[in-house]
Design an enzyme around this catalytic site. Sequence first.
Site, short mmCIF file in Angstrom:
data_model
loop_
_atom_site.label_atom_id
_atom_site.label_comp_id
_atom_site.label_asym_id
_atom_site.label_seq_id
_atom_site.Cartn_x
_atom_site.Cartn_y
_atom_site.Cartn_z
N HIS A 68 17.36 23.39 9.73
CA HIS A 68 18.07 23.09 10.71
C HIS A 68 17.91 24.01 11.89
O HIS A 68 17.39 25.14 11.72
CB HIS A 68 19.58 22.71 10.50
CG HIS A 68 19.93 21.86 9.45
ND1 HIS A 68 21.19 21.44 9.13
CD2 HIS A 68 19.14 20.90 9.08
CE1 HIS A 68 21.22 20.52 8.58
NE2 HIS A 68 19.85 19.92 8.21
N GLU A 70 20.08 26.18 13.56
CA GLU A 70 20.50 27.59 13.47
C GLU A 70 19.59 28.52 12.46
O GLU A 70 19.38 29.30 12.68
CB GLU A 70 21.94 27.37 12.68
CG GLU A 70 22.91 26.51 13.58
CD GLU A 70 22.95 24.82 12.95
OE1 GLU A 70 24.06 24.58 13.07
OE2 GLU A 70 22.04 24.39 12.82
N CYS A 104 24.62 25.15 7.23
CA CYS A 104 24.28 26.14 8.13
C CYS A 104 25.71 27.05 8.28
O CYS A 104 25.25 28.38 8.64
CB CYS A 104 23.96 25.59 9.24
SG CYS A 104 22.32 24.70 9.44
N TRP A 193 0.18 -10.11 29.43
CA TRP A 193 0.68 -8.91 29.86
C TRP A 193 1.37 -9.34 31.22
O TRP A 193 0.57 -9.72 32.23
CB TRP A 193 -0.42 -7.93 29.88
CG TRP A 193 -0.82 -7.44 28.50
CD1 TRP A 193 -2.04 -7.53 28.06
CD2 TRP A 193 -0.06 -6.88 27.43
NE1 TRP A 193 -2.16 -7.22 26.80
CE2 TRP A 193 -0.87 -6.62 26.53
CE3 TRP A 193 1.29 -6.56 27.51
CZ2 TRP A 193 -0.55 -6.09 25.28
CZ3 TRP A 193 1.69 -5.98 26.12
CH2 TRP A 193 0.84 -5.80 25.18
N ARG A 207 8.67 3.43 22.07
CA ARG A 207 8.68 3.20 20.53
C ARG A 207 8.80 4.68 19.63
O ARG A 207 9.12 4.63 18.48
CB ARG A 207 7.51 2.31 20.24
CG ARG A 207 7.44 0.97 20.79
CD ARG A 207 6.15 0.24 20.47
NE ARG A 207 6.22 -1.06 21.14
CZ ARG A 207 5.11 -1.87 21.09
NH1 ARG A 207 4.04 -1.42 20.33
NH2 ARG A 207 5.43 -3.11 21.60
N ASP A 223 2.52 -14.12 19.45
CA ASP A 223 1.78 -12.91 20.04
C ASP A 223 1.02 -11.91 18.80
O ASP A 223 0.00 -11.30 19.18
CB ASP A 223 2.52 -12.01 20.59
CG ASP A 223 3.38 -12.81 21.75
OD1 ASP A 223 2.60 -13.59 22.23
OD2 ASP A 223 4.47 -12.28 22.18
N LEU A 227 3.27 -3.62 16.88
CA LEU A 227 4.38 -3.03 17.26
C LEU A 227 4.34 -1.39 16.96
O LEU A 227 5.23 -0.71 16.31
CB LEU A 227 5.53 -3.49 16.33
CG LEU A 227 5.77 -5.16 16.66
CD1 LEU A 227 6.96 -5.63 15.80
CD2 LEU A 227 6.21 -5.38 18.25
N GLU A 294 12.48 -6.11 21.22
CA GLU A 294 11.39 -6.29 22.25
C GLU A 294 11.29 -7.82 22.38
O GLU A 294 10.10 -8.27 22.93
CB GLU A 294 10.02 -5.79 21.93
CG GLU A 294 10.16 -4.08 22.08
CD GLU A 294 8.68 -3.65 22.44
OE1 GLU A 294 7.89 -4.33 22.47
OE2 GLU A 294 8.59 -2.14 22.17
N GLY A 296 11.68 -12.27 21.15
CA GLY A 296 11.77 -12.81 22.54
C GLY A 296 13.15 -13.17 23.34
O GLY A 296 13.82 -12.60 22.86
#
Length: 352
Positions: A68, A70, A104, A193, A207, A223, A227, A294, A296
């Site tokens: 972590h 710390e 921690c 596009w 992403r 399409d 991804l 994303e 449709g």
Amino acid sequence: MKFQLCYSQNKFSYFCRVKIEEKYIKRCLQLAQNGFGTTYPNPLVGSVIVYNDRIIGEGWHQKSGGPHAEVNAINAVKDPSLLPFSTIYVSLEPCSHFGKTPPCADLIIAKKIPNVVIGTLDPHAKVAGNGIKKLLENNINVKIGFLETECHELNKRFFTFQQKKRPYIILKWAQTKDGFIAPKSKDINQPVWISNEYSRQLVHQWRSEEQAILVGFQTVVDDNPSLTTRDWAGNNPIRVVLDKNNSISKDFAIFDNQSKTLVFSEPFNDNNEIWTNKIADFLFQNDIQSIIIEGGKTTIQRFIDANLWDEARVFIGTAVFKEGLSAPLISNKPFHRTNILDDELLIYNNHD
């Protein structure tokens, strides 16, 4: 300038400037941002250690399962003998439980660091004040509540997941100047596009920053998207597809080996709120803390109509289709506008 009354040797001896604490918590936040996209399901955390108003160690949480913030800050201190005379700053409350790593709070106690300054509380049920309690029980001076708005903004995904029991939901689409997201028809099984190549590269960066990405059945069929983050150096998100009647074959690109793919195949429900809440619960049960949706149009509009979203990012390109599939409708006003060459990017927030 704000001031906070400090207590020393049983006397209210002086006023200290809160600006000093904010200065170092700001540095913690800067460090924490280095972990974007690599710490899921853990939060983004930064830490600095200060001796005589000089940073002697700093670190951030880099990867789930790794040390972590710390721990990394303490390990970065070249002269450990200074730790019992130093202050450790951390953007989020130190953990107090055993997970993939030891607590921690225990390390801070063991190193005899006398002062701890914390940006904000950790909402995780296993922490939620217990880290502070453990520190106080060991006679450590604790201050909390500095740049809390900024601390929450940085970890809005983590806070949403812990407090609302669902992922942070980002909607994204591109639309033409006349309001369409797809043409009326096309001859190829790939996207048409609307946004430019720089906007598309930005999407790939987004992403890489989110834990998962979601599309509907029709987007996969029309399409065949992969991804992935192929235009940006970063982790590929987990892919989530909303199947319809278990009819998506394994031949589509989303089932390649570039990333994990989850399939939500429960039948569609006409009630947007019920349907989207089931998806959100499915994601929560799979420990997905943030997701970018994303498309449709049907999928995105269902989340808008159910008011189950946190942020929307909308590109407006220069193309004109005149007819086709209309873009989702959103009633909120954008809080930010910018241009990426000839594209316009609108950012919306959905605050409760």
